[in-house]
Scaffold this motif. Structure first.
Motif, PDB file in Angstrom:
ATOM      1  N   LYS A   1      14.473  -0.039  10.804  1.00  0.00           N
ATOM      2  CA  LYS A   1      13.274   0.096   9.980  1.00  0.00           C
ATOM      3  C   LYS A   1      13.233   1.438   9.254  1.00  0.00           C
ATOM      4  O   LYS A   1      12.577   1.555   8.225  1.00  0.00           O
ATOM      5  CB  LYS A   1      12.033  -0.041  10.851  1.00  0.00           C
TER       6      LYS A   1
ATOM      7  N   LYS B   1      -2.249  14.136  13.201  1.00  0.00           N
ATOM      8  CA  LYS B   1      -2.161  14.361  11.751  1.00  0.00           C
ATOM      9  C   LYS B   1      -3.183  13.500  11.028  1.00  0.00           C
ATOM     10  O   LYS B   1      -3.565  12.449  11.496  1.00  0.00           O
ATOM     11  CB  LYS B   1      -0.761  13.985  11.247  1.00  0.00           C
ATOM     12  N   GLY B   2      -3.572  13.979   9.873  1.00  0.00           N
ATOM     13  CA  GLY B   2      -4.449  13.185   9.024  1.00  0.00           C
ATOM     14  C   GLY B   2      -5.892  13.143   9.505  1.00  0.00           C
ATOM     15  O   GLY B   2      -6.663  12.306   9.084  1.00  0.00           O
TER      16      GLY B   2
ATOM     17  N   LEU C   1       1.255  12.333   6.261  1.00  0.00           N
ATOM     18  CA  LEU C   1      -0.033  12.201   6.955  1.00  0.00           C
ATOM     19  C   LEU C   1       0.033  11.190   8.103  1.00  0.00           C
ATOM     20  O   LEU C   1      -0.895  11.096   8.899  1.00  0.00           O
ATOM     21  CB  LEU C   1      -1.142  11.808   5.968  1.00  0.00           C
ATOM     22  N   VAL C   2       1.096  10.408   8.172  1.00  0.00           N
ATOM     23  CA  VAL C   2       1.260   9.526   9.328  1.00  0.00           C
ATOM     24  C   VAL C   2       2.466   9.951  10.162  1.00  0.00           C
ATOM     25  O   VAL C   2       2.958   9.190  10.981  1.00  0.00           O
ATOM     26  CB  VAL C   2       1.371   8.041   8.953  1.00  0.00           C
ATOM     27  N   GLY C   3       2.924  11.193   9.934  1.00  0.00           N
ATOM     28  CA  GLY C   3       3.906  11.752  10.855  1.00  0.00           C
ATOM     29  C   GLY C   3       5.362  11.585  10.473  1.00  0.00           C
ATOM     30  O   GLY C   3       6.242  11.815  11.299  1.00  0.00           O
ATOM     31  N   TYR C   4       5.633  11.196   9.216  1.00  0.00           N
ATOM     32  CA  TYR C   4       7.029  11.088   8.798  1.00  0.00           C
ATOM     33  C   TYR C   4       7.366  12.259   7.876  1.00  0.00           C
ATOM     34  O   TYR C   4       7.000  12.276   6.714  1.00  0.00           O
ATOM     35  CB  TYR C   4       7.295   9.736   8.123  1.00  0.00           C
TER      36      TYR C   4
ATOM     37  N   LEU D   1       6.727   2.106   5.463  1.00  0.00           N
ATOM     38  CA  LEU D   1       7.139   3.118   6.427  1.00  0.00           C
ATOM     39  C   LEU D   1       7.416   2.412   7.742  1.00  0.00           C
ATOM     40  O   LEU D   1       6.858   1.350   8.018  1.00  0.00           O
ATOM     41  CB  LEU D   1       6.032   4.141   6.622  1.00  0.00           C
ATOM     42  N   PRO D   2       8.285   3.002   8.564  1.00  0.00           N
ATOM     43  CA  PRO D   2       8.559   2.386   9.868  1.00  0.00           C
ATOM     44  C   PRO D   2       7.275   2.237  10.685  1.00  0.00           C
ATOM     45  O   PRO D   2       7.032   1.205  11.273  1.00  0.00           O
ATOM     46  CB  PRO D   2       9.525   3.379  10.509  1.00  0.00           C
ATOM     47  N   LEU D   3       6.435   3.265  10.680  1.00  0.00           N
ATOM     48  CA  LEU D   3       5.129   3.230  11.365  1.00  0.00           C
ATOM     49  C   LEU D   3       5.259   2.872  12.834  1.00  0.00           C
ATOM     50  O   LEU D   3       4.352   2.264  13.403  1.00  0.00           O
ATOM     51  CB  LEU D   3       4.183   2.236  10.697  1.00  0.00           C
ATOM     52  N   ASP D   4       6.374   3.214  13.454  1.00  0.00           N
ATOM     53  CA  ASP D   4       6.485   2.949  14.880  1.00  0.00           C
ATOM     54  C   ASP D   4       5.789   4.030  15.677  1.00  0.00           C
ATOM     55  O   ASP D   4       5.316   3.806  16.770  1.00  0.00           O
ATOM     56  CB  ASP D   4       7.963   2.918  15.290  1.00  0.00           C
ATOM     57  N   GLN D   5       5.774   5.194  15.097  1.00  0.00           N
ATOM     58  CA  GLN D   5       5.263   6.331  15.831  1.00  0.00           C
ATOM     59  C   GLN D   5       4.349   7.106  14.905  1.00  0.00           C
ATOM     60  O   GLN D   5       4.773   7.973  14.168  1.00  0.00           O
ATOM     61  CB  GLN D   5       6.453   7.205  16.240  1.00  0.00           C
ATOM     62  N   VAL D   6       3.096   6.742  14.915  1.00  0.00           N
ATOM     63  CA  VAL D   6       2.133   7.447  14.088  1.00  0.00           C
ATOM     64  C   VAL D   6       1.604   8.624  14.884  1.00  0.00           C
ATOM     65  O   VAL D   6       1.210   8.464  16.035  1.00  0.00           O
ATOM     66  CB  VAL D   6       0.982   6.513  13.672  1.00  0.00           C
ATOM     67  N   HIS D   7       1.648   9.796  14.279  1.00  0.00           N
ATOM     68  CA  HIS D   7       1.159  10.990  14.983  1.00  0.00           C
ATOM     69  C   HIS D   7      -0.341  11.075  14.823  1.00  0.00           C
ATOM     70  O   HIS D   7      -0.821  11.353  13.737  1.00  0.00           O
ATOM     71  CB  HIS D   7       1.816  12.247  14.411  1.00  0.00           C
TER      72      HIS D   7
ATOM     73  N   ILE E   1      10.816  10.709  11.457  1.00  0.00           N
ATOM     74  CA  ILE E   1       9.771  11.609  11.926  1.00  0.00           C
ATOM     75  C   ILE E   1      10.173  13.069  11.701  1.00  0.00           C
ATOM     76  O   ILE E   1       9.389  13.865  11.202  1.00  0.00           O
ATOM     77  CB  ILE E   1       9.486  11.327  13.411  1.00  0.00           C
TER      78      ILE E   1
ATOM     79  N   LEU F   1      -2.978  -0.390   8.273  1.00  0.00           N
ATOM     80  CA  LEU F   1      -1.870   0.016   7.397  1.00  0.00           C
ATOM     81  C   LEU F   1      -0.760  -1.022   7.419  1.00  0.00           C
ATOM     82  O   LEU F   1      -0.223  -1.384   6.381  1.00  0.00           O
ATOM     83  CB  LEU F   1      -1.326   1.386   7.827  1.00  0.00           C
TER      84      LEU F   1
ATOM     85  N   ASP G   1       0.781   7.972   2.506  1.00  0.00           N
ATOM     86  CA  ASP G   1       1.366   9.315   2.501  1.00  0.00           C
ATOM     87  C   ASP G   1       2.206   9.494   3.759  1.00  0.00           C
ATOM     88  O   ASP G   1       1.661   9.519   4.866  1.00  0.00           O
ATOM     89  CB  ASP G   1       0.250  10.363   2.461  1.00  0.00           C
TER      90      ASP G   1
ATOM     91  N   VAL H   1       0.855  -1.178   0.000  1.00  0.00           N
ATOM     92  CA  VAL H   1       0.000   0.000   0.000  1.00  0.00           C
ATOM     93  C   VAL H   1       0.893   1.231   0.000  1.00  0.00           C
ATOM     94  O   VAL H   1       1.954   1.219   0.617  1.00  0.00           O
ATOM     95  CB  VAL H   1      -0.942  -0.016   1.223  1.00  0.00           C
TER      96      VAL H   1
ATOM     97  N   GLN I   1      14.877   2.588   4.457  1.00  0.00           N
ATOM     98  CA  GLN I   1      13.971   1.959   3.502  1.00  0.00           C
ATOM     99  C   GLN I   1      14.720   1.282   2.372  1.00  0.00           C
ATOM    100  O   GLN I   1      14.228   0.314   1.806  1.00  0.00           O
ATOM    101  CB  GLN I   1      13.032   3.018   2.913  1.00  0.00           C
TER     102      GLN I   1
ATOM    103  N   ILE J   1      -4.534   9.244   3.248  1.00  0.00           N
ATOM    104  CA  ILE J   1      -3.467   8.512   3.949  1.00  0.00           C
ATOM    105  C   ILE J   1      -3.057   7.312   3.101  1.00  0.00           C
ATOM    106  O   ILE J   1      -1.877   7.047   2.914  1.00  0.00           O
ATOM    107  CB  ILE J   1      -3.939   8.087   5.353  1.00  0.00           C
TER     108      ILE J   1
END
Lengths: 156, 156
Positions: free
Chosen positions: A88, B154-155, A58-61, B145-151, A109, B9, A55, A52, A91, B46
């Motif tokens: 992680k 946002k979004g 939109l997820v804080g990166y 994305l690492p997605l360890d820390q989603v803000h 981030i 996600l 964005d 997938v 990329q 997103i």
DNA sequence: TATGAAATGGATTGGCC
DNA sequence: GGCCAATCCATTTCATA
């Protein structure tokens, strides 16, 4: 890899969640035939997986950077590759020709987080030298291959 | 963006072709609830799309390169961006800080094809200066994305 | 390897909380 | 925003070519 397979790859690149019947009708085959072909493309390793596009902002990166890396001693190589595998935020990792050994694409981030990845992550190895290039703005980012010229003899 | 969305996600990053019911049961919701959330993530932007990971070499793309670009005159900018948009071999274009203005990731059939993209493509603009770094081997390439820390703020 | 029909199982809609 | 139940539709299997 005939023209049906090419159409399948193109379709899946545009929308990997397409239903089999949509896929099948858009390429001109029946559903079972399309599903068979996709299974074969997976088995051959041509299709490595499905993903997938999220964005990042939109997820804080908010921070993307390219980090060029030189290893000062060859013995570091396996430790370095293991580290890259674990981080992680890294990329991509490419072995490159030229002044540096590796080029990493890093997604974080913010710049403080990038500092953490570089200082506590990469620099945790001794003899590693880095040069970081900050991305100000990303104007194009597609995972799609051009696919204009698929070499049929490959992947058989 | 709560923990359900994060799980969605993560799941879609691992396999975008997962069925709704697999998705739903893996995150602990009913199918309609999971489908609703995915639709909302798409509407918010997103989720930008779904794609397939194709092995570049198995479809005949053996050459990856990073091309750093400097534009010698600011007026070139819009022509350059249009060109980048048209060149399918250019997978990524980042505006960067440092010695060069842009960094491109280019995927080609072979070095001869890379020469074509650079010489007939990029260099078709006057005042453009490039420095090309050839990729010898790609050791990691994930779109995740690492997605360890989603803000969460946002979004929304 | 493709097709078509039948059977299965997953997706979607609507009512309700 | 989520659940359940029912309808609807897609997927899979199998026989056939």
């Amino acid at each position: 890899m005939d023209s049906y397979d090419e159409k399948i790859l193109r379709m899946l690149m545009a929308n990997a969640r397409a239903t089999w019947s949509d896929l099948a009708s858009s390429i001109g085959l029946s559903s079972p035939a399309a599903a068979d072909r996709v299974r074969r493309l997976e088995e051959k390793g041509i299709i490595k997986g499905y993903g997938v596009a999220v964005d990042p902002e939109l997820v804080g990166y908010f921070c993307t950077a390219f980090v060029a890396v030189t290893l000062e001693r060859a013995e570091l190589r396996s430790d370095f590759l293991h580290l890259i595998d674990c981080l992680k935020e890294v990329q991509e990792c490419h072995h490159i020709a030229g002044d540096y050994d590796y080029l990493l694409k890093v997604r974080c981030i913010n710049t403080k987080d990038l500092d953490r990845v570089i200082s506590s992550g990469l620099k945790s190895l001794p003899g590693i030298r880095t040069r970081t290039t900050i991305v100000l703005n990303t104007l194009k980012e597609s995972t799609r291959l051009p696919l204009d010229q698929v070499h049929p003899e490959k992947g058989e």
